[in-house]
Each structure stands twice: as C-alpha cells, then as structure tokens.
Design a protein around this motif. Structure first.
Motif, PDB file in Angstrom:
ATOM      1  N   UNK A 364      -5.187  -5.991  11.595  1.00  0.00           N
ATOM      2  CA  UNK A 364      -4.569  -5.595  10.326  1.00  0.00           C
ATOM      3  C   UNK A 364      -5.639  -5.302   9.284  1.00  0.00           C
ATOM      4  N   UNK A 365      -6.660  -6.162   9.178  1.00  0.00           N
ATOM      5  CA  UNK A 365      -7.747  -5.936   8.225  1.00  0.00           C
ATOM      6  C   UNK A 365      -8.489  -4.633   8.523  1.00  0.00           C
ATOM      7  N   UNK A 366      -8.784  -4.394   9.796  1.00  0.00           N
ATOM      8  CA  UNK A 366      -9.513  -3.187  10.176  1.00  0.00           C
ATOM      9  C   UNK A 366      -8.703  -1.931   9.890  1.00  0.00           C
ATOM     10  N   UNK A 367      -7.408  -1.980  10.184  1.00  0.00           N
ATOM     11  CA  UNK A 367      -6.556  -0.815   9.933  1.00  0.00           C
ATOM     12  C   UNK A 367      -6.537  -0.481   8.448  1.00  0.00           C
ATOM     13  N   UNK A 368      -6.367  -1.499   7.614  1.00  0.00           N
ATOM     14  CA  UNK A 368      -6.335  -1.276   6.170  1.00  0.00           C
ATOM     15  C   UNK A 368      -7.664  -0.705   5.690  1.00  0.00           C
ATOM     16  N   UNK A 369      -8.759  -1.272   6.195  1.00  0.00           N
ATOM     17  CA  UNK A 369     -10.086  -0.825   5.759  1.00  0.00           C
ATOM     18  C   UNK A 369     -10.329   0.630   6.138  1.00  0.00           C
ATOM     19  N   UNK A 370      -9.924   1.034   7.334  1.00  0.00           N
ATOM     20  CA  UNK A 370     -10.148   2.413   7.760  1.00  0.00           C
ATOM     21  C   UNK A 370      -9.295   3.392   6.965  1.00  0.00           C
ATOM     22  N   UNK A 371      -8.081   2.981   6.634  1.00  0.00           N
ATOM     23  CA  UNK A 371      -7.220   3.865   5.842  1.00  0.00           C
ATOM     24  C   UNK A 371      -7.824   4.077   4.453  1.00  0.00           C
ATOM     25  N   UNK A 372      -8.259   2.993   3.815  1.00  0.00           N
ATOM     26  CA  UNK A 372      -8.873   3.099   2.492  1.00  0.00           C
ATOM     27  C   UNK A 372     -10.204   3.840   2.575  1.00  0.00           C
ATOM     28  N   UNK A 373     -11.027   3.482   3.560  1.00  0.00           N
ATOM     29  CA  UNK A 373     -12.336   4.095   3.701  1.00  0.00           C
ATOM     30  C   UNK A 373     -12.270   5.584   3.964  1.00  0.00           C
ATOM     31  N   UNK A 374     -11.216   6.046   4.636  1.00  0.00           N
ATOM     32  CA  UNK A 374     -11.087   7.470   4.949  1.00  0.00           C
ATOM     33  C   UNK A 374     -10.956   8.323   3.692  1.00  0.00           C
ATOM     34  N   UNK A 375     -10.583   7.713   2.560  1.00  0.00           N
ATOM     35  CA  UNK A 375     -10.422   8.457   1.314  1.00  0.00           C
ATOM     36  C   UNK A 375     -11.750   8.737   0.625  1.00  0.00           C
ATOM     37  N   UNK A 376     -12.775   7.955   0.944  1.00  0.00           N
ATOM     38  CA  UNK A 376     -14.048   8.044   0.211  1.00  0.00           C
ATOM     39  C   UNK A 376     -14.716   9.413   0.287  1.00  0.00           C
ATOM     40  N   UNK A 377     -14.850  10.024   1.477  1.00  0.00           N
ATOM     41  CA  UNK A 377     -15.537  11.323   1.516  1.00  0.00           C
ATOM     42  C   UNK A 377     -14.870  12.385   0.648  1.00  0.00           C
ATOM     43  N   UNK A 378     -13.536  12.392   0.631  1.00  0.00           N
ATOM     44  CA  UNK A 378     -12.803  13.386  -0.155  1.00  0.00           C
ATOM     45  C   UNK A 378     -12.988  13.132  -1.650  1.00  0.00           C
ATOM     46  N   UNK A 379     -12.847  11.873  -2.069  1.00  0.00           N
ATOM     47  CA  UNK A 379     -12.964  11.539  -3.492  1.00  0.00           C
ATOM     48  C   UNK A 379     -14.381  11.812  -4.003  1.00  0.00           C
ATOM     49  N   UNK A 380     -15.393  11.395  -3.220  1.00  0.00           N
ATOM     50  CA  UNK A 380     -16.762  11.658  -3.652  1.00  0.00           C
ATOM     51  C   UNK A 380     -17.068  13.155  -3.641  1.00  0.00           C
ATOM     52  N   UNK A 381     -16.491  13.876  -2.688  1.00  0.00           N
ATOM     53  CA  UNK A 381     -16.669  15.321  -2.673  1.00  0.00           C
ATOM     54  C   UNK A 381     -16.101  15.973  -3.920  1.00  0.00           C
ATOM     55  N   UNK A 382     -14.952  15.467  -4.368  1.00  0.00           N
ATOM     56  CA  UNK A 382     -14.344  15.979  -5.595  1.00  0.00           C
ATOM     57  C   UNK A 382     -15.208  15.658  -6.804  1.00  0.00           C
ATOM     58  N   UNK A 383     -15.724  14.427  -6.870  1.00  0.00           N
ATOM     59  CA  UNK A 383     -16.608  14.043  -7.975  1.00  0.00           C
ATOM     60  C   UNK A 383     -17.837  14.942  -7.990  1.00  0.00           C
ATOM     61  N   UNK A 384     -18.341  15.266  -6.821  1.00  0.00           N
ATOM     62  CA  UNK A 384     -19.526  16.124  -6.722  1.00  0.00           C
ATOM     63  C   UNK A 384     -19.271  17.518  -7.310  1.00  0.00           C
TER      64      UNK A 384
END
Length: 429
Positions: A364-384
């Motif tokens: 459960x912890x790993x699933x949650x972490x991967x779902x949240x972590x998958x958003x990082x590249x897109x959000x940082x790309x937008x900030x860039x």
C-alpha cells in the motif's frame, strides 16, 4: 523432544560464522540490484532505442509511463500476496519474470513489443519483489532490522549508478539490445540461486491469526487501514518519492543546461555523489536506530523526521548553487539525509504493523508513493516552462519539509495507540 530439537537448531545457527539471516541479505541484495538495474538501463539507452526503432519522445514516454502505472497497480496486490503465500516463491517468480522480460526486451522491434515486454512483463514482475523480500527480512531480523534493511537498500543506490554506467558502456559498444540481454540473463541465473539458497520459511506463529491460520484478504485490509500512523507514513513516503522521481528525472538536464555539461557527464554526476553519500547515511541511521530501539520505541520515526527535515535545505541549495562544486556538495549532503530517512523507511512501518500484515502494508505504501511520484516529472516540467529549472529544484525542498511534518503528526497523535509490542527474543533476531 520437539522443543529440544528447536533449541539445538537455534544454537547451531548462532555458532555459524555466517548465519543464514545474513546470507539471506546477500542473496536479496543481488536480486534487488538486478531489480533496480533492469529499471535503469532503459533510461540510459533511450537515445539508442529511439534511433534504432524510429520512435519519438511521446512513444518512449508512453513506455515509461505504462511501466510506472503497471508497477503502481500491481504492487499492492504483491503486498497482499506476500501475506497470503510463501514469500520465497514470490521472490523467485518475480526475479524470473522481470529478468525474462528484460532479456526479451532486447529482441523488441517496435513500440508494441516494448510495451508488452518492458512495461507489462518487466514492470509487473518487479512489483512483486520488494514487499515479499522486505517482509522476509523483517522475519529473520528483529534486533538488527534497520541495519539489515539498510544494507538491502544500498543495492538500490549501487544498482542505479552502476547499472547506468554498465548499460551505457554495453549499449555504446555492443548495441542497446546487448544491454538488455546481459542483465536479463544474469537475472535468470540469479533466480535459480534464490530457488537453491533461500529457505522456504513458513510463517511463524506471530504471522498467523488467532485461529492459527493465514489472515484473509478482508482481515488484512481492515487491519492495515485501522492504523492511522500508516496513513501519515504513507503520505510522507509519497512526498519523499515525489522528490526522488523529480530529482532523478530532471537533475541530468539541469546540470547539462546550467553548467554546459555533456549528457554522459551530467548523467553520472547527477547520481554519483547523491547515492554515494546516501550509502553512509543509510548505514548511520540504521546503526543509531537499532541501538536505541529497545530503549526508545519512537526512535525510528524520529530518525525519519530528522532525515527529511535536514535534507530539505540541501535540496534548496542545489537550486541556488552557482558552481558545479557547490551543487555537488549539496547533492552529497542531500544524499546523507535521504539515506538517514531510508534507513527506517519500513522498519518504522513495522513498529505499528503486526508481522502477518507487513507485506500488505508495504504494498500500500509503495503504491501510494509511485502514484504521487509519477506526478513530479510533469509538474517540474511545467515549472521549467513558466519559470526555470532552478525554481523547480527549490520547489522540491518543500515536499521534504511537508513529509517531516506528516511523520511528526503521526508520531505525536497516533503512534502510541498503534504501536505493536514485538517479542525480540527469538531464534532469528
């Protein structure tokens, strides 16, 4: 008579120069190295795959996204399986399947086969390794739990750095296909080492329910979700994973663009200092927590808070550093505190979860972490695009601070209610 036999076996195990519980760590260390290596080699040889198979960035991105999605969907299933079935066999088949997927990825001739072999077969196989392996480590290591898990965790650090270099060398000199064939073949061979050397250990009594049976799926779900501390540990892990995925995705580009480094140099420097110093951090955190855990039950979560809280300033420093040297220093110090957090990632979870539910709680912890972590590249790309990558890197520091606050809330308000008093005087402690 049975009791005397058990005591004799216990004494014999203690007299061994290299007890089985540490042999298990060595075997699983190599397995996890291959797990992480198989994941990283794709990233390293992407330019070669694109040129050879005439794929565009969107198609390559689709393969990576589907890999993460398949992993995130299946890892909670893997967690439940680890509490319901024999963990040796889950580890064996996980290693065998993702290694076969890696091997045959070397024969992929287009986007469809890449998705089937890379995203589904490799991603699905990898999902089943970690919950079962960590649960098994927890069974054999009680007083040395954080140290054992930290040693196992170092294979992630070594795997990401070493496999990237090895796969890059093989890909440049022998073709990207050979990189997958090499790692896949080694993984298949190591799967049979696991089959040979890992004991088919039954669940101990404390991993069975009151009726002396393995817990049912409904019982597991109710037990895990009744522990509010698990919620806050999972949310904090999601914050950490967001930073980790964002860092690994964008730091090579950040170094390349800001300091005019070559792509190969940026790829090496973006991971080398961080994971080198994370190695020392994870061992330090484990040593401290294992020594104090018997006297101070809150120590594992307290060390996690320290790791996130003190790591945040160095993430921010990476974004404002005006020279490569100071950026490398910040990466290294960020790595130290990342390792300190990692040292008790699941050891802290085990403080509030009974052994029979631990594999499920990790899933459960790993699933949650991967779902949240998958958003990082897109959000940082937008900030860039709207600001710059310096702002994106500094933005990550806020997630480490948020993670520290979340663990503090769980520790302050729910930990004492959820704490599981485990008997540490056992054969395999």
């Amino acid at each position: 008579m049975q009791k005397n036999t058990f005591n004799a076996k216990e004494q014999e195990e203690k007299r061994k120069l290299f007890p089985y519980k540490w042999e298990l760590i060595v075997i699983l260390w190599v397995a996890y190295f291959l797990n992480q290596g198989d994941r990283q080699i794709f990233n390293v040889v992407i330019p070669l795959i694109k040129a050879d198979l005439m794929l565009d960035d969107v198609q390559i991105g689709l393969v990576a996204t589907l890999f993460t999605l398949v992993y995130g969907i299946l890892v909670p299933v893997a967690g439940f399986a680890g509490d319901l079935f024999r963990r040796k066999w889950i580890i064996f088949f996980s290693l065998l399947i993702f290694s076969i997927g890696t091997l045959f990825t070397g024969f992929a001739s287009g986007i469809v086969l890449l998705i089937v072999l890379r995203s589904i077969t490799t991603g699905g196989g990898e999902a089943f390794y970690y919950p079962a392996a960590t649960s098994l480590i927890g069974q054999f290591h009680k007083k040395t739990r954080a140290m054992a898990m930290s040693i196992h965790q170092t294979s992630l650090y070594v795997g990401i750095v070493a496999s990237g270099f090895i796969a890059g060398y093989i890909g440049e000199n022998f073709g990207w296909q050979m990189a997958f064939l090499s790692f896949g073949l080694v993984g298949i061979l190591w799967a049979f080492v696991v089959l040979w050397r890992v004991k088919d250990t039954p669940m101990p009594k404390d991993e069975l329910n009151e009726n002396g049976e393995k817990p049912s799926f409904i019982e597991i779900v109710k037990a895990v979700f009744s522990r509010k501390t698990v919620y806050f540990l999972s949310l904090a892990f999601g914050c950490m994973c967001f930073v980790n995925v964002g860092y690994l995705t964008w730091m090579p580009t950040y170094l390349h663009e800001k300091f005019n480094m070559s792509l190969s140099a940026a790829g090496l420097h973006s991971t080398l200092y961080h994971f080198l110093f994370a190695f020392f951090g994870v061992m330090l955190g484990a040593r401290i927590s294992d020594r104090l855990a018997l006297k101070r039950r809150r120590i594992r979560m307290e060390i996690e808070i320290i790791g996130l809280l003190l790591g945040a300033p160095f993430i921010y420093w990476m974004g404002i550093a005006d020279s490569k040297l100071w950026c490398y220093v910040a990466m290294g110090l960020f790595g130290v505190f990342r390792g300190i957090y990692d040292s008790n990632l699941f050891a802290a979870l085990f403080d509030v979860i009974e052994p029979r539910y631990r594999s499920s709680s990790m899933g459960i912890m790993l699933a949650f972490a991967f779902i949240v972590g998958a958003l990082a590249p897109v959000i940082l790309g937008k900030i860039k695009t709207v600001a710059n990558m310096e702002t994106g890197i500094m933005f990550l520091a806020g997630f480490y601070l948020l993670g520290a606050v979340l663990i503090f809330i769980g520790l302050k308000f729910f930990f004492n209610k959820n704490y599981y008093e485990e008997n540490l005087i056992t054969q395999n402690s």
